[in-house]
Design a protein around this motif. Structure first.
Motif, PDB file in Angstrom:
ATOM      1  N   THR A 157      34.673 -76.491  18.609  1.00 22.12           N
ATOM      2  CA  THR A 157      33.367 -77.031  18.987  1.00 22.12           C
ATOM      3  C   THR A 157      33.451 -78.551  19.050  1.00 22.12           C
ATOM      4  OG1 THR A 157      32.254 -75.191  17.881  1.00 22.12           O
ATOM      5  CG2 THR A 157      30.930 -77.158  18.379  1.00 22.12           C
ATOM      6  N   PRO A 158      33.340 -79.141  20.237  1.00 19.80           N
ATOM      7  CA  PRO A 158      33.388 -80.605  20.342  1.00 19.80           C
ATOM      8  C   PRO A 158      32.184 -81.234  19.653  1.00 19.80           C
ATOM      9  CG  PRO A 158      33.687 -79.552  22.497  1.00 19.80           C
ATOM     10  CD  PRO A 158      33.199 -78.498  21.560  1.00 19.80           C
ATOM     11  N   LYS A 159      32.382 -82.450  19.147  1.00 22.54           N
ATOM     12  CA  LYS A 159      31.239 -83.146  18.562  1.00 22.54           C
ATOM     13  C   LYS A 159      30.316 -83.685  19.656  1.00 22.54           C
ATOM     14  CE  LYS A 159      33.294 -87.784  18.058  1.00 22.54           C
ATOM     15  NZ  LYS A 159      33.656 -88.849  17.092  1.00 22.54           N
ATOM     16  N   LYS A 160      30.865 -83.897  20.856  1.00 22.34           N
ATOM     17  CA  LYS A 160      30.090 -84.409  21.980  1.00 22.34           C
ATOM     18  C   LYS A 160      30.760 -83.979  23.279  1.00 22.34           C
ATOM     19  CE  LYS A 160      26.880 -86.954  23.996  1.00 22.34           C
ATOM     20  NZ  LYS A 160      25.428 -86.727  23.807  1.00 22.34           N
ATOM     21  N   ILE A 161      29.939 -83.657  24.284  1.00 15.58           N
ATOM     22  CA  ILE A 161      30.458 -83.268  25.588  1.00 15.58           C
ATOM     23  C   ILE A 161      29.930 -84.232  26.641  1.00 15.58           C
ATOM     24  CG2 ILE A 161      30.547 -81.463  27.350  1.00 15.58           C
ATOM     25  CD1 ILE A 161      30.044 -79.434  25.107  1.00 15.58           C
ATOM     26  N   HIS A 162      30.837 -84.742  27.455  1.00 14.32           N
ATOM     27  CA  HIS A 162      30.476 -85.571  28.609  1.00 14.32           C
ATOM     28  C   HIS A 162      30.944 -84.843  29.873  1.00 14.32           C
ATOM     29  CE1 HIS A 162      29.275 -89.119  26.293  1.00 14.32           C
ATOM     30  NE2 HIS A 162      30.308 -88.856  25.502  1.00 14.32           N
ATOM     31  N   LEU A 163      30.021 -84.537  30.754  1.00 15.10           N
ATOM     32  CA  LEU A 163      30.338 -83.893  32.023  1.00 15.10           C
ATOM     33  C   LEU A 163      30.471 -84.979  33.085  1.00 15.10           C
ATOM     34  CD1 LEU A 163      27.646 -81.069  31.814  1.00 15.10           C
ATOM     35  CD2 LEU A 163      30.023 -80.955  31.060  1.00 15.10           C
ATOM     36  N   ALA A 164      31.579 -84.986  33.801  1.00 15.34           N
ATOM     37  CA  ALA A 164      31.835 -86.030  34.806  1.00 15.34           C
ATOM     38  C   ALA A 164      32.001 -85.389  36.173  1.00 15.34           C
ATOM     39  CB  ALA A 164      33.086 -86.819  34.440  1.00 15.34           C
ATOM     40  N   SER A 165      31.153 -85.780  37.122  1.00 18.99           N
ATOM     41  CA  SER A 165      31.227 -85.251  38.481  1.00 18.99           C
ATOM     42  C   SER A 165      31.002 -86.373  39.482  1.00 18.99           C
ATOM     43  CB  SER A 165      30.185 -84.154  38.712  1.00 18.99           C
ATOM     44  OG  SER A 165      30.515 -82.973  38.018  1.00 18.99           O
ATOM     45  N   VAL A 166      31.498 -86.151  40.694  1.00 16.43           N
ATOM     46  CA  VAL A 166      31.341 -87.135  41.766  1.00 16.43           C
ATOM     47  C   VAL A 166      30.033 -86.908  42.518  1.00 16.43           C
ATOM     48  CG1 VAL A 166      32.338 -88.018  43.917  1.00 16.43           C
ATOM     49  CG2 VAL A 166      33.835 -87.423  41.996  1.00 16.43           C
ATOM     50  N   ILE A 167      29.820 -85.672  42.982  1.00 17.21           N
ATOM     51  CA  ILE A 167      28.597 -85.330  43.705  1.00 17.21           C
ATOM     52  C   ILE A 167      27.985 -84.087  43.076  1.00 17.21           C
ATOM     53  CG2 ILE A 167      27.562 -84.692  45.921  1.00 17.21           C
ATOM     54  CD1 ILE A 167      29.817 -86.099  47.342  1.00 17.21           C
ATOM     55  N   ALA A 168      26.682 -84.147  42.835  1.00 17.58           N
ATOM     56  CA  ALA A 168      25.960 -82.993  42.292  1.00 17.58           C
ATOM     57  C   ALA A 168      24.788 -82.659  43.188  1.00 17.58           C
ATOM     58  CB  ALA A 168      25.468 -83.279  40.882  1.00 17.58           C
ATOM     59  N   SER A 169      24.385 -81.408  43.165  1.00 14.71           N
ATOM     60  CA  SER A 169      23.126 -81.023  43.793  1.00 14.71           C
ATOM     61  C   SER A 169      22.034 -81.040  42.727  1.00 14.71           C
ATOM     62  CB  SER A 169      23.225 -79.620  44.399  1.00 14.71           C
ATOM     63  OG  SER A 169      23.213 -78.633  43.381  1.00 14.71           O
ATOM     64  N   ALA A 170      20.813 -81.273  43.163  1.00 14.05           N
ATOM     65  CA  ALA A 170      19.693 -81.247  42.222  1.00 14.05           C
ATOM     66  C   ALA A 170      19.560 -79.870  41.582  1.00 14.05           C
ATOM     67  CB  ALA A 170      18.407 -81.636  42.946  1.00 14.05           C
ATOM     68  N   ASP A 171      19.807 -78.800  42.366  1.00 10.24           N
ATOM     69  CA  ASP A 171      19.726 -77.439  41.831  1.00 10.24           C
ATOM     70  C   ASP A 171      20.783 -77.208  40.757  1.00 10.24           C
ATOM     71  OD1 ASP A 171      17.623 -76.812  43.486  1.00 10.24           O
ATOM     72  OD2 ASP A 171      18.842 -75.781  44.984  1.00 10.24           O
ATOM     73  N   GLY A 172      21.995 -77.704  40.998  1.00 13.15           N
ATOM     74  CA  GLY A 172      23.067 -77.540  40.021  1.00 13.15           C
ATOM     75  C   GLY A 172      22.752 -78.224  38.709  1.00 13.15           C
ATOM     76  N   ILE A 173      22.201 -79.424  38.789  1.00 13.00           N
ATOM     77  CA  ILE A 173      21.830 -80.156  37.569  1.00 13.00           C
ATOM     78  C   ILE A 173      20.774 -79.385  36.792  1.00 13.00           C
ATOM     79  CG2 ILE A 173      20.719 -82.244  36.699  1.00 13.00           C
ATOM     80  CD1 ILE A 173      22.054 -83.754  39.010  1.00 13.00           C
ATOM     81  N   ASN A 174      19.773 -78.880  37.505  1.00 14.23           N
ATOM     82  CA  ASN A 174      18.719 -78.117  36.837  1.00 14.23           C
ATOM     83  C   ASN A 174      19.278 -76.862  36.178  1.00 14.23           C
ATOM     84  OD1 ASN A 174      16.639 -79.891  37.492  1.00 14.23           O
ATOM     85  ND2 ASN A 174      16.251 -78.897  39.468  1.00 14.23           N
ATOM     86  N   PHE A 175      20.291 -76.239  36.809  1.00 16.47           N
ATOM     87  CA  PHE A 175      20.882 -75.013  36.268  1.00 16.47           C
ATOM     88  C   PHE A 175      21.609 -75.264  34.959  1.00 16.47           C
ATOM     89  CE2 PHE A 175      24.458 -72.007  35.943  1.00 16.47           C
ATOM     90  CZ  PHE A 175      23.767 -70.803  35.950  1.00 16.47           C
ATOM     91  N   ILE A 176      22.336 -76.379  34.854  1.00 13.23           N
ATOM     92  CA  ILE A 176      23.154 -76.601  33.653  1.00 13.23           C
ATOM     93  C   ILE A 176      22.398 -77.269  32.511  1.00 13.23           C
ATOM     94  CG2 ILE A 176      25.233 -76.761  35.071  1.00 13.23           C
ATOM     95  CD1 ILE A 176      25.273 -79.780  34.447  1.00 13.23           C
ATOM     96  N   LYS A 177      21.224 -77.813  32.781  1.00 10.11           N
ATOM     97  CA  LYS A 177      20.496 -78.560  31.744  1.00 10.11           C
ATOM     98  C   LYS A 177      20.365 -77.776  30.448  1.00 10.11           C
ATOM     99  CE  LYS A 177      17.478 -81.760  34.271  1.00 10.11           C
ATOM    100  NZ  LYS A 177      16.081 -82.014  34.693  1.00 10.11           N
ATOM    101  N   ASP A 178      19.842 -76.571  30.545  1.00  7.48           N
ATOM    102  CA  ASP A 178      19.580 -75.783  29.349  1.00  7.48           C
ATOM    103  C   ASP A 178      20.847 -75.152  28.792  1.00  7.48           C
ATOM    104  OD1 ASP A 178      16.895 -76.385  29.579  1.00  7.48           O
ATOM    105  OD2 ASP A 178      16.441 -74.592  30.749  1.00  7.48           O
ATOM    106  N   LYS A 179      21.874 -75.008  29.650  1.00  9.19           N
ATOM    107  CA  LYS A 179      23.109 -74.357  29.215  1.00  9.19           C
ATOM    108  C   LYS A 179      23.919 -75.258  28.275  1.00  9.19           C
ATOM    109  CE  LYS A 179      22.440 -70.754  31.945  1.00  9.19           C
ATOM    110  NZ  LYS A 179      21.221 -71.167  32.669  1.00  9.19           N
ATOM    111  N   PHE A 180      23.813 -76.559  28.459  1.00  6.82           N
ATOM    112  CA  PHE A 180      24.574 -77.494  27.624  1.00  6.82           C
ATOM    113  C   PHE A 180      23.715 -78.150  26.542  1.00  6.82           C
ATOM    114  CE2 PHE A 180      27.378 -77.082  31.238  1.00  6.82           C
ATOM    115  CZ  PHE A 180      28.639 -77.143  30.671  1.00  6.82           C
ATOM    116  N   GLY A 181      22.462 -78.370  26.822  1.00  7.90           N
ATOM    117  CA  GLY A 181      21.557 -78.870  25.799  1.00  7.90           C
ATOM    118  C   GLY A 181      21.755 -80.334  25.455  1.00  7.90           C
TER     119      GLY A 181
END
Length: 217
Positions: A157-181
């Motif tokens: 279990t990491p103490k902190k997670i940083h997700l790094a992406s070049v291009i995102a869709s608004a839908d994709g961001i909304n999908f992962i919000k609750d999954k990572f917290g």
């Protein structure tokens, strides 16, 4: 999840984004890879501001100086194969980091637009108590990032997670919000509004893996 939209403020980043999108510049695979790498470096610089730091005494030829240096507990995990140039850009700045690699791809069981995410390969050091940078250049539906995250949990279990992406869709961001917290930050170079009926980002840039390394069967 805290979202850092880097291109909200104009900078040299705009040039690199414009070139990876441009259908003419894209024909140069080496330049495409280098631009993704440069974007990874810019993301890394911004991300570094949020890391934990300790004061270390550095000896110079004429004395010593206390300098705040970030903790050397970073693991960079990239999704194969498109994530490799982004991984290198991040590694250029976090050169003491450990590396992990994972495969994830869209599987179309019915040869239609519906798909599952297949995760088949993962090589990683322990993630327990470390800072994880999970790198994937395209955050389209967000399903790949979530599937990868579920697959790597058994490595700690990491103490902190940083997700790094070049291009995102608004839908994709909304999908992962609750999954990572709240334990995750998303660092994104730029955001597009739409996905097409096949789940690809529009206007996006096409297939990042194919542009970097050539078409696949």
């Amino acid at each position: 999840m805290k979202i850092h939209h880097i291109s909200e403020n104009n900078s040299i980043l705009n040039k690199f984004i414009s070139e990876i999108r441009d259908v003419q510049v894209q024909k140069d695979a080496m330049r495409f890879r280098r631009n993704i790498e440069r974007i990874g470096e810019i993301i890394s610089y911004e991300l570094s501001k949020e890391l934990s730091y300790n004061i270390e005494k550095i000896t110079t030829p004429l004395g010593s100086k206390d300098i705040a240096l970030f903790e050397k507990d970073v693991v960079i995990c990239s999704i194969l194969r498109a994530g490799l140039p982004l991984h290198q850009g991040i590694l250029n700045y976090f050169d003491h980091a450990e590396s992990a690699f994972i495969s994830a791809y869209r599987y179309h069981p019915n040869n239609d637009a519906d798909f599952d995410i297949k995760v088949e390969y993962f090589a990683s050091p322990s993630l327990e108590g470390k800072t994880l940078i999970l790198a994937d250049p395209m955050l389209a539906t967000g399903q790949s990032l979530v599937a990868v995250y579920e697959a790597i949990k058994r490595y700690g279990t990491p103490k902190k997670i940083h997700l790094a992406s070049v291009i995102a869709s608004a839908d994709g961001i909304n999908f992962i919000k609750d999954k990572f917290g709240s334990n995750a930050d998303l660092w994104i170079a730029t955001i597009d509004d739409k996905l097409n009926d096949k789940g690809y980002i529009v206007p996006g840039l096409g297939d990042a893996g194919d542009l970097a390394f050539g078409p696949k069967q």
